[in-house]
Design an enzyme around this catalytic site. Structure first.
Site, PDB file in Angstrom:
ATOM      1  N   SER A   1      21.598 -19.816  54.597  1.00 14.19           N
ATOM      2  CA  SER A   1      22.450 -20.556  53.510  1.00 14.19           C
ATOM      3  C   SER A   1      21.803 -21.692  52.936  1.00 14.19           C
ATOM      4  O   SER A   1      22.658 -22.780  52.667  1.00 14.19           O
ATOM      5  CB  SER A   1      23.685 -20.831  54.477  1.00 14.19           C
ATOM      6  OG  SER A   1      24.571 -19.982  54.920  1.00 14.19           O
TER       7      SER A   1
ATOM      8  N   GLU B   1      15.077 -18.999  61.170  1.00 12.16           N
ATOM      9  CA  GLU B   1      16.403 -19.031  60.660  1.00 12.16           C
ATOM     10  C   GLU B   1      17.563 -18.505  61.590  1.00 12.16           C
ATOM     11  O   GLU B   1      17.402 -17.399  62.343  1.00 12.16           O
ATOM     12  CB  GLU B   1      15.988 -17.509  59.788  1.00 12.16           C
ATOM     13  CG  GLU B   1      15.353 -17.608  58.694  1.00 12.16           C
ATOM     14  CD  GLU B   1      15.529 -16.378  57.557  1.00 12.16           C
ATOM     15  OE1 GLU B   1      15.976 -16.980  56.657  1.00 12.16           O
ATOM     16  OE2 GLU B   1      15.488 -15.354  57.851  1.00 12.16           O
TER      17      GLU B   1
ATOM     18  N   GLY C   1      23.644 -15.994  55.557  1.00 12.71           N
ATOM     19  CA  GLY C   1      24.739 -15.525  54.859  1.00 12.71           C
ATOM     20  C   GLY C   1      25.926 -16.000  55.073  1.00 12.71           C
ATOM     21  O   GLY C   1      26.978 -15.346  54.692  1.00 12.71           O
TER      22      GLY C   1
ATOM     23  N   ASN D   1      13.954 -14.168  49.461  1.00  8.61           N
ATOM     24  CA  ASN D   1      14.044 -13.038  50.081  1.00  8.61           C
ATOM     25  C   ASN D   1      15.204 -12.298  49.418  1.00  8.61           C
ATOM     26  O   ASN D   1      16.402 -12.372  49.555  1.00  8.61           O
ATOM     27  CB  ASN D   1      14.201 -13.035  51.484  1.00  8.61           C
ATOM     28  CG  ASN D   1      14.547 -11.706  52.192  1.00  8.61           C
ATOM     29  OD1 ASN D   1      14.434 -10.569  51.417  1.00  8.61           O
ATOM     30  ND2 ASN D   1      14.815 -11.720  53.653  1.00  8.61           N
ATOM     31  N   TRP D   2      14.805 -11.227  48.443  1.00 11.62           N
ATOM     32  CA  TRP D   2      16.079 -10.608  47.797  1.00 11.62           C
ATOM     33  C   TRP D   2      16.466  -9.454  48.627  1.00 11.62           C
ATOM     34  O   TRP D   2      17.637  -8.833  47.892  1.00 11.62           O
ATOM     35  CB  TRP D   2      15.181  -9.902  46.367  1.00 11.62           C
ATOM     36  CG  TRP D   2      14.600 -10.745  45.504  1.00 11.62           C
ATOM     37  CD1 TRP D   2      14.778 -12.144  45.659  1.00 11.62           C
ATOM     38  CD2 TRP D   2      14.205 -10.599  44.292  1.00 11.62           C
ATOM     39  NE1 TRP D   2      14.034 -12.823  44.501  1.00 11.62           N
ATOM     40  CE2 TRP D   2      13.606 -11.903  43.656  1.00 11.62           C
ATOM     41  CE3 TRP D   2      13.784  -9.397  43.425  1.00 11.62           C
ATOM     42  CZ2 TRP D   2      12.965 -11.794  42.284  1.00 11.62           C
ATOM     43  CZ3 TRP D   2      13.282  -9.636  42.378  1.00 11.62           C
ATOM     44  CH2 TRP D   2      12.679 -10.765  41.720  1.00 11.62           C
ATOM     45  N   LYS D   3      16.255  -9.034  49.722  1.00 18.12           N
ATOM     46  CA  LYS D   3      16.790  -8.253  50.747  1.00 18.12           C
ATOM     47  C   LYS D   3      17.147  -7.043  49.955  1.00 18.12           C
ATOM     48  O   LYS D   3      16.165  -6.297  49.162  1.00 18.12           O
ATOM     49  CB  LYS D   3      17.864  -8.842  51.307  1.00 18.12           C
ATOM     50  CG  LYS D   3      18.043 -10.105  52.102  1.00 18.12           C
ATOM     51  CD  LYS D   3      18.986 -10.473  52.717  1.00 18.12           C
ATOM     52  CE  LYS D   3      18.396 -12.113  53.616  1.00 18.12           C
ATOM     53  NZ  LYS D   3      19.579 -12.285  54.406  1.00 18.12           N
TER      54      LYS D   3
ATOM     55  N   GLU E   1      17.508  -9.506  60.541  1.00 14.84           N
ATOM     56  CA  GLU E   1      18.039  -8.439  60.402  1.00 14.84           C
ATOM     57  C   GLU E   1      17.195  -6.868  60.601  1.00 14.84           C
ATOM     58  O   GLU E   1      17.798  -6.081  61.000  1.00 14.84           O
ATOM     59  CB  GLU E   1      18.346  -8.066  58.643  1.00 14.84           C
ATOM     60  CG  GLU E   1      19.419  -9.284  58.325  1.00 14.84           C
ATOM     61  CD  GLU E   1      19.463  -9.901  57.039  1.00 14.84           C
ATOM     62  OE1 GLU E   1      18.711  -9.438  56.044  1.00 14.84           O
ATOM     63  OE2 GLU E   1      20.067 -10.834  56.760  1.00 14.84           O
TER      64      GLU E   1
ATOM     65  N   HIS F   1      12.195 -10.491  60.650  1.00 13.20           N
ATOM     66  CA  HIS F   1      13.574 -10.885  60.158  1.00 13.20           C
ATOM     67  C   HIS F   1      14.732 -10.691  61.073  1.00 13.20           C
ATOM     68  O   HIS F   1      14.427  -9.517  61.620  1.00 13.20           O
ATOM     69  CB  HIS F   1      13.961 -10.561  58.817  1.00 13.20           C
ATOM     70  CG  HIS F   1      15.010 -11.026  58.218  1.00 13.20           C
ATOM     71  ND1 HIS F   1      16.274 -11.048  58.343  1.00 13.20           N
ATOM     72  CD2 HIS F   1      14.866 -12.299  56.989  1.00 13.20           C
ATOM     73  CE1 HIS F   1      16.983 -11.746  57.706  1.00 13.20           C
ATOM     74  NE2 HIS F   1      16.033 -12.683  56.922  1.00 13.20           N
TER      75      HIS F   1
ATOM     76  N   GLY G   1      17.787 -16.471  51.170  1.00 11.08           N
ATOM     77  CA  GLY G   1      18.284 -15.292  50.630  1.00 11.08           C
ATOM     78  C   GLY G   1      19.215 -15.260  49.456  1.00 11.08           C
ATOM     79  O   GLY G   1      18.567 -15.250  48.329  1.00 11.08           O
ATOM     80  N   GLY G   2      20.396 -15.169  49.562  1.00  8.84           N
ATOM     81  CA  GLY G   2      21.481 -15.344  48.475  1.00  8.84           C
ATOM     82  C   GLY G   2      21.074 -15.926  47.110  1.00  8.84           C
ATOM     83  O   GLY G   2      20.937 -15.457  46.037  1.00  8.84           O
TER      84      GLY G   2
HETATM   85  P1  13P Z   1      20.581 -16.524  53.033  1.00  5.50           P
HETATM   86  O1  13P Z   1      20.148 -17.615  52.219  1.00  5.50           O
HETATM   87  O2  13P Z   1      21.596 -15.723  52.187  1.00  5.50           O
HETATM   88  O3  13P Z   1      21.717 -17.114  53.972  1.00  5.50           O
HETATM   89  O4  13P Z   1      19.686 -15.604  53.649  1.00  5.50           O
HETATM   90  C1  13P Z   1      18.771 -16.399  54.536  1.00  5.50           C
HETATM   91  C2  13P Z   1      17.836 -15.167  55.077  1.00  5.50           C
HETATM   92  O5  13P Z   1      18.100 -14.287  55.612  1.00  5.50           O
HETATM   93  C3  13P Z   1      16.555 -15.244  54.070  1.00  5.50           C
HETATM   94  O6  13P Z   1      15.435 -14.397  54.885  1.00  5.50           O
END
Ligand code: 13P
Length: 252
Positions: A209, A163, A169, A9-11, A95, A93, A230-231
């Protein structure tokens, strides 16, 4: 046998040039057998990333979408539009829930719309830190699953991503045991809601994470079938290492 999945997920990261470079790096690394690999760039980058990854075997996802096929919804992306460039969509998600007031009714409509338009959903759920501390994790996950799925016709192989909000994050992933407990609960709730065939075939991912250094702990859990990253998915080597580790653990 459930085919494992690795999702990046590149957000809201990556400009066009950065997204192309990342896609280039991913395409240059050899395809990983035995795992479905999916990336979710920003909407503006989807088409060009899809183009770069066309013959790579890597599949495309949206990070969200509206439920209506078309209409006067300024600023939104419809399932019909998304299906032209992607075969997956991340829905619910944390977020989206937290910053954009995504609620269960909208989420349910989106899951149904995804199915109608031939998109595979990745339903994301997870508890906040204070909910875990209060001992409410199970209740929260149950509520989110019922809210999103009750009364819908969910296909076999449906994907749910666990999640925990506190792990996203933060550099503080859940333990393998916490993730396994949540995944086992998710499977049990899916059985109540949709029957045993859906529950046993569902792919349950862990997200929060995830790094190449800790993926083994999650991939080793019997009820986990991959990761939502994510990251670390913004680094091609990390993402491929995570994807390979998932494939290796699930083949073993
Ligand atoms: P991180 O891997 O950066 O913690 O993010 C997880 C995430 O929200 C993937 O959708």
């Amino acid at each position: 046998m459930r085919t494992p999945i690795s999702v990046g997920n590149w957000k809201m990261h990556a400009t066009n040039a950065e997204a192309e470079q990342l896609a280039e790096s991913l395409a240059g690394l050899s395809e990983v057998d035995g795992v479905t690999t999916v990336v979710a760039p920003g909407f503006l980058q989807l088409a060009r990333v899809a183009e770069r990854l066309r013959s790579s075997g890597i599949e495309m996802a949206g990070q969200n979408m509206h439920f209506a096929a078309t209409g006067a919804f300024t600023g939104e992306v419809s399932p019909r539009q998304l299906a032209e460039v992607a075969s997956w969509v991340i829905l619910g998600h944390s977020e989206r829930r937290r910053y954009f007031c995504e609620n269960d009714a909208a989420l349910k409509s989106k899951i149904e719309a995804a199915r109608v338009h031939g998109l595979h959903s990745i339903l994301a759920i997870g508890e906040r830190a204070e909910e875990r501390q209060a001992g409410h994790t199970q209740v929260v996950l149950q509520r989110q699953l019922w809210g999103a799925l009750e009364g819908l016709d969910i296909p076999e192989g449906f994907v749910v991503a666990y999640e925990p909000v506190w792990a996203i994050g933060s550099g503080m992933p859940a333990t393998g045991e916490q993730a396994q407990d949540a995944a086992a609960l998710i499977r049990a709730v899916l059985a109540e809601l949709q029957g045993d065939a859906v529950a046993t075939s569902a792919r349950i991912l862990y997200g929060g994470s995830v790094k190449a250094e800790n993926i083994a702990e999650f991939a080793a859990q019997p009820d986990l079938d991959g990761a939502l990253v994510g990251g670390a998915s913004l680094d091609a080597e990390q993402f491929l290492a995570i994807t390979r580790a998932i494939a290796g653990a699930k083949r073993a």
